[in-house]
Motif scaffolding. Sequence first.
Motif, mmCIF file in Angstrom:
data_model
loop_
_atom_site.group_PDB
_atom_site.id
_atom_site.type_symbol
_atom_site.label_atom_id
_atom_site.label_comp_id
_atom_site.label_asym_id
_atom_site.label_seq_id
_atom_site.Cartn_x
_atom_site.Cartn_y
_atom_site.Cartn_z
ATOM 1 N N ASN A 108 -0.449 1.532 -40.964
ATOM 2 C CA ASN A 108 -0.655 0.142 -41.355
ATOM 3 C C ASN A 108 0.222 -0.706 -40.425
ATOM 4 N N THR A 136 -4.200 -0.701 -39.650
ATOM 5 C CA THR A 136 -4.798 -1.499 -40.728
ATOM 6 C C THR A 136 -3.880 -2.664 -41.083
ATOM 7 N N GLY A 138 -4.261 -4.806 -44.121
ATOM 8 C CA GLY A 138 -4.592 -5.322 -45.452
ATOM 9 C C GLY A 138 -5.846 -6.193 -45.413
ATOM 10 N N GLY A 141 -8.033 -7.025 -42.247
ATOM 11 C CA GLY A 141 -8.894 -6.068 -41.545
ATOM 12 C C GLY A 141 -8.095 -5.028 -40.787
ATOM 13 N N GLY A 166 -3.448 2.257 -52.410
ATOM 14 C CA GLY A 166 -4.482 3.268 -52.185
ATOM 15 C C GLY A 166 -5.534 2.824 -51.187
ATOM 16 N N GLY A 168 -5.096 2.187 -48.100
ATOM 17 C CA GLY A 168 -4.873 2.927 -46.853
ATOM 18 C C GLY A 168 -5.588 4.273 -46.883
HETATM 19 N N1 LIG Z 1 -7.362 -7.829 -49.677
HETATM 20 C C1 LIG Z 1 -8.234 -7.030 -49.052
HETATM 21 N N2 LIG Z 1 -9.518 -7.407 -48.890
HETATM 22 C C2 LIG Z 1 -10.418 -6.625 -48.251
HETATM 23 N N3 LIG Z 1 -10.112 -5.430 -47.720
HETATM 24 C C3 LIG Z 1 -8.840 -4.989 -47.840
HETATM 25 C C4 LIG Z 1 -7.836 -5.739 -48.523
HETATM 26 N N4 LIG Z 1 -6.682 -5.051 -48.488
HETATM 27 C C5 LIG Z 1 -6.961 -3.909 -47.805
HETATM 28 N N5 LIG Z 1 -8.246 -3.862 -47.412
HETATM 29 C C6 LIG Z 1 -8.906 -2.843 -46.561
HETATM 30 O O1 LIG Z 1 -8.209 -1.613 -46.636
HETATM 31 C C7 LIG Z 1 -7.633 -1.305 -45.355
HETATM 32 C C8 LIG Z 1 -6.289 -0.637 -45.543
HETATM 33 O O2 LIG Z 1 -5.415 -1.510 -46.238
HETATM 34 P P1 LIG Z 1 -3.850 -1.670 -45.881
HETATM 35 O O3 LIG Z 1 -3.692 -2.112 -44.473
HETATM 36 O O4 LIG Z 1 -3.275 -2.537 -46.953
HETATM 37 O O5 LIG Z 1 -3.343 -0.174 -46.009
HETATM 38 P P2 LIG Z 1 -1.897 0.385 -46.497
HETATM 39 O O6 LIG Z 1 -0.855 -0.651 -46.295
HETATM 40 O O7 LIG Z 1 -1.709 1.697 -45.831
HETATM 41 O O8 LIG Z 1 -2.186 0.584 -48.038
HETATM 42 P P3 LIG Z 1 -1.508 1.606 -49.084
HETATM 43 O O9 LIG Z 1 -0.932 0.723 -50.120
HETATM 44 O O10 LIG Z 1 -2.686 2.373 -49.596
HETATM 45 O O11 LIG Z 1 -0.524 2.435 -48.319
HETATM 46 C C9 LIG Z 1 -7.591 -2.632 -44.598
HETATM 47 O O12 LIG Z 1 -7.629 -2.447 -43.191
HETATM 48 C C10 LIG Z 1 -8.838 -3.336 -45.128
HETATM 49 O O13 LIG Z 1 -9.999 -2.911 -44.419
#
Ligand SMILES: Nc1ncnc2c1ncn2[C@@H]1O[C@H](COP(=O)(O)OP(=O)(O)OP(=O)(O)O)[C@@H](O)[C@H]1O
Length: 228
Positions: A108, A136, A138, A141, A166, A168
Amino acid sequence: MWYKREHIRVIDGEYTAQAYITTDQDDNQITAFHPGAMNFAHENRIADADGCTIGLVSPDGRQGMIEHAEQFADADIPFVFDPGQGMLMFDGDNLMRFAEQATWLAFNDYEAKLMEERTGKTPRQLAEMVEAVIVTRGGEGSNIYTRGKHYVIPAAPVSSLEDPAGCGDAYRAGLLYGLMNDMDWETTGRIAALMGAIKIEQAGTQNHSFSRDDVEARFEQAFGFSFV
Ligand SMILES: Nc1ncnc2c1ncn2[C@@H]1O[C@H](COP(=O)(O)OP(=O)(O)OP(=O)(O)O)[C@@H](O)[C@H]1O
Ligand SMILES: [Mg+2]
């Protein structure tokens, strides 16, 4: 549906790994974690899983992560290095070693910055060493960097924001699906994004479910083309 539940080892006298994650609407997280049986991950060996064609090294016991990456590389099995919260256990040299062994890197945005602090390499520079670096962001995108190319993947529209924890892992499910089906990055990234969007509409990390038809229809609605 294809399930496989082999290679699950029971470690007597240890609890299953337990995580308590508190997340707010801005995606700030506080995690309490007890590794328990996870610290014995290295007792599972890649060679024990017959016919394995793709791997994912994600947060696990430290020794397990190191040995599984080594075993994938030795067996020429391509794998995603996805260190997540496990990143903090490794210094820059350790992380560069993983990047040399891996075929893809996934982070992320916070983890990508930490990777840069520890190795001195930006996602773009890391993309020179592997087939792709996936970052990623959030609700913003995701970005996929390949050698000399940068794909900007939008988030998929969501009907409600219940719980980002979740997303991610949900995204990684879509990523693995695209990789296993030889799809291009534009499509793979969008399938992954849709998985994250479906996840965020449900509370809990693994309480969401969907049919293949739902995913195909929702993908087309979100992105204006079909992946089938
Ligand atoms: N608010 C949102 N709206 C639409 N899509 C989202 C949103 N949040 C996350 N996503 C989708 O999920 C993907 C992964 O989210 P994020 O980057 O938050 O992962 P993370 O920080 O690893 O999450 P985790 O809490 O599971 O460790 C994003 O790239 C996006 O495509
Ligand atoms: Mg994550």
